[in-house]
Design a protein around this motif. Structure first.
Motif, PDB file in Angstrom:
ATOM      1  N   PHE A  17       0.843  -1.187   0.000  1.00 42.03           N
ATOM      2  CA  PHE A  17       0.000   0.000   0.000  1.00 42.03           C
ATOM      3  C   PHE A  17       0.884   1.244   0.000  1.00 42.03           C
ATOM      4  CE2 PHE A  17      -2.883  -3.126   1.789  1.00 42.03           C
ATOM      5  CZ  PHE A  17      -4.138  -2.745   1.331  1.00 42.03           C
ATOM      6  N   GLY A  19      -0.252   4.619   1.192  1.00 40.48           N
ATOM      7  CA  GLY A  19      -1.439   5.253   1.759  1.00 40.48           C
ATOM      8  C   GLY A  19      -2.648   4.363   1.506  1.00 40.48           C
ATOM      9  N   GLU A  20      -3.663   4.914   0.837  1.00 43.61           N
ATOM     10  CA  GLU A  20      -4.873   4.144   0.520  1.00 43.61           C
ATOM     11  C   GLU A  20      -4.724   3.354  -0.785  1.00 43.61           C
ATOM     12  OE1 GLU A  20      -7.841   4.133   2.459  1.00 43.61           O
ATOM     13  OE2 GLU A  20      -6.380   4.997   3.857  1.00 43.61           O
ATOM     14  N   HIS A  21      -3.656   3.635  -1.508  1.00 41.97           N
ATOM     15  CA  HIS A  21      -3.483   3.034  -2.840  1.00 41.97           C
ATOM     16  C   HIS A  21      -2.894   1.631  -2.706  1.00 41.97           C
ATOM     17  CE1 HIS A  21      -3.116   2.687  -7.057  1.00 41.97           C
ATOM     18  NE2 HIS A  21      -1.868   3.099  -7.202  1.00 41.97           N
ATOM     19  N   HIS A  22      -3.654   0.628  -3.122  1.00 45.06           N
ATOM     20  CA  HIS A  22      -3.262  -0.782  -3.018  1.00 45.06           C
ATOM     21  C   HIS A  22      -2.539  -1.172  -4.309  1.00 45.06           C
ATOM     22  CE1 HIS A  22      -4.710  -4.999  -1.473  1.00 45.06           C
ATOM     23  NE2 HIS A  22      -3.401  -4.897  -1.535  1.00 45.06           N
ATOM     24  N   ARG A  25      -1.381  -6.593  -4.977  1.00 47.53           N
ATOM     25  CA  ARG A  25      -2.558  -7.208  -4.369  1.00 47.53           C
ATOM     26  C   ARG A  25      -2.431  -8.730  -4.291  1.00 47.53           C
ATOM     27  NH1 ARG A  25      -7.403  -3.854  -5.162  1.00 47.53           N
ATOM     28  NH2 ARG A  25      -6.744  -1.770  -5.826  1.00 47.53           N
ATOM     29  N   SER A  61       3.826  -4.446   2.587  1.00 49.61           N
ATOM     30  CA  SER A  61       2.783  -4.233   3.602  1.00 49.61           C
ATOM     31  C   SER A  61       2.310  -5.551   4.194  1.00 49.61           C
ATOM     32  CB  SER A  61       1.601  -3.473   2.982  1.00 49.61           C
ATOM     33  OG  SER A  61       2.031  -2.257   2.396  1.00 49.61           O
TER      34      SER A  61
END
Length: 257
Positions: A17, A19-22, A25, A61
């Motif tokens: 990640f 921040g909020e950006h994944h 995945r 992460s």
């Protein structure tokens, strides 16, 4: 390629990640010793981020990355992961060479001095032995006549070949290439790819992010297509290029071929 069943690199359920950006995945990949693993995909698919995580330029992460059974960036104690020290990370990074889109050579040092820098500063090799190795590597990349040239006196393709020699000077067991030809004029691409082909023939384990589909077809042992932070397709490069199974892979290859 090595017949050893144990992978040199194992990437397990890796997430990243910003921040909020994944960005990544749940990436799963294995690379055997001596294998050339090529990764393709559109811009923003997470390819470069994955390489940066393997080389610890970014921290993951979630998930695990191991190189020769050595957990990258962390160590496991009683089932729990603990951050490695800066010194331990530096030691791990010494085993992994990385070549970037931009060459990042020291402008005030000649080609041979650029290649000597890390072996003398990091590995504490003598200047004489580092220079001998640097000259050998310059010969390998076809630049023995440019040893005393400064980066400004070299073309982009020549600078990138010096950058490859510089990474090899640390004698890594794994080489990462992050779109090494994307910043080059088209007529200079072939010389860099030829060096990479020779490196592959020598048995170097390589993970290559590239848009050079011909290189993937000719040199790659595996081809992985990434999009939006996931692996959509992976397998034999020639089969995937000739007959992609995923619609997104087919669309991408239709645009770049």
């Amino acid at each position: 390629m090595s017949e050893s069943s144990q992978p040199l690199v194992a990437i397990e359920n890796v997430h990243k990640f910003f921040g909020e950006h994944h960005v990544l995945r749940g990436i799963d990949m294995t690379i055997k010793e001596g294998e050339v693993s090529v990764i393709i995909g559109p811009s923003g698919s997470g390819k470069s981020t994955l390489l940066r995580c393997i080389n610890m330029l970014e921290t993951i992460s979630a998930g695990r990355i191991t190189v020769r059974d050595d957990l990258i960036g962390y160590k496991e104690v009683n089932g729990r992961l603990h951050d490695r020290t800066t010194k331990e990370i530096a030691a791990q990074r010494r085993e992994i060479g990385m070549v970037f889109q931009r060459f990042n050579l020291f402008p005030h040092k000649t080609a041979v001095q650029n290649i000597m820098e890390a072996p003398t500063q990091v590995k504490k090799k003598s200047k004489a032995s580092a220079k001998a190795k640097a000259l050998e590597l310059l010969d390998m990349v076809g630049l023995s006549d440019r040893a005393n040239h400064y980066p400004a006196q070299l073309s982009g393709g020549q600078q990138q070949r010096v950058a490859i020699a510089r990474a090899l000077a640390m004698e890594p067991e794994l080489m990462l290439f992050d779109e090494p030809t994307s910043a080059l004029d088209p007529e200079l691409v072939g010389d860099v790819l030829n060096v990479m082909k020779d490196l592959a023939k020598s048995g170097m384990t390589m993970i290559v992010v590239t848009h050079e589909i011909g290189f993937a077809r000719e040199v790659g042992d595996t081809l992985t297509f990434m999009d939006a932070g996931v692996v959509l397709e992976s397998g034999d490069p020639r089969e995937i290029i000739a007959n992609p199974q995923h619609a997104r892979t087919k669309e991408f290859l239709g645009r770049v071929l």
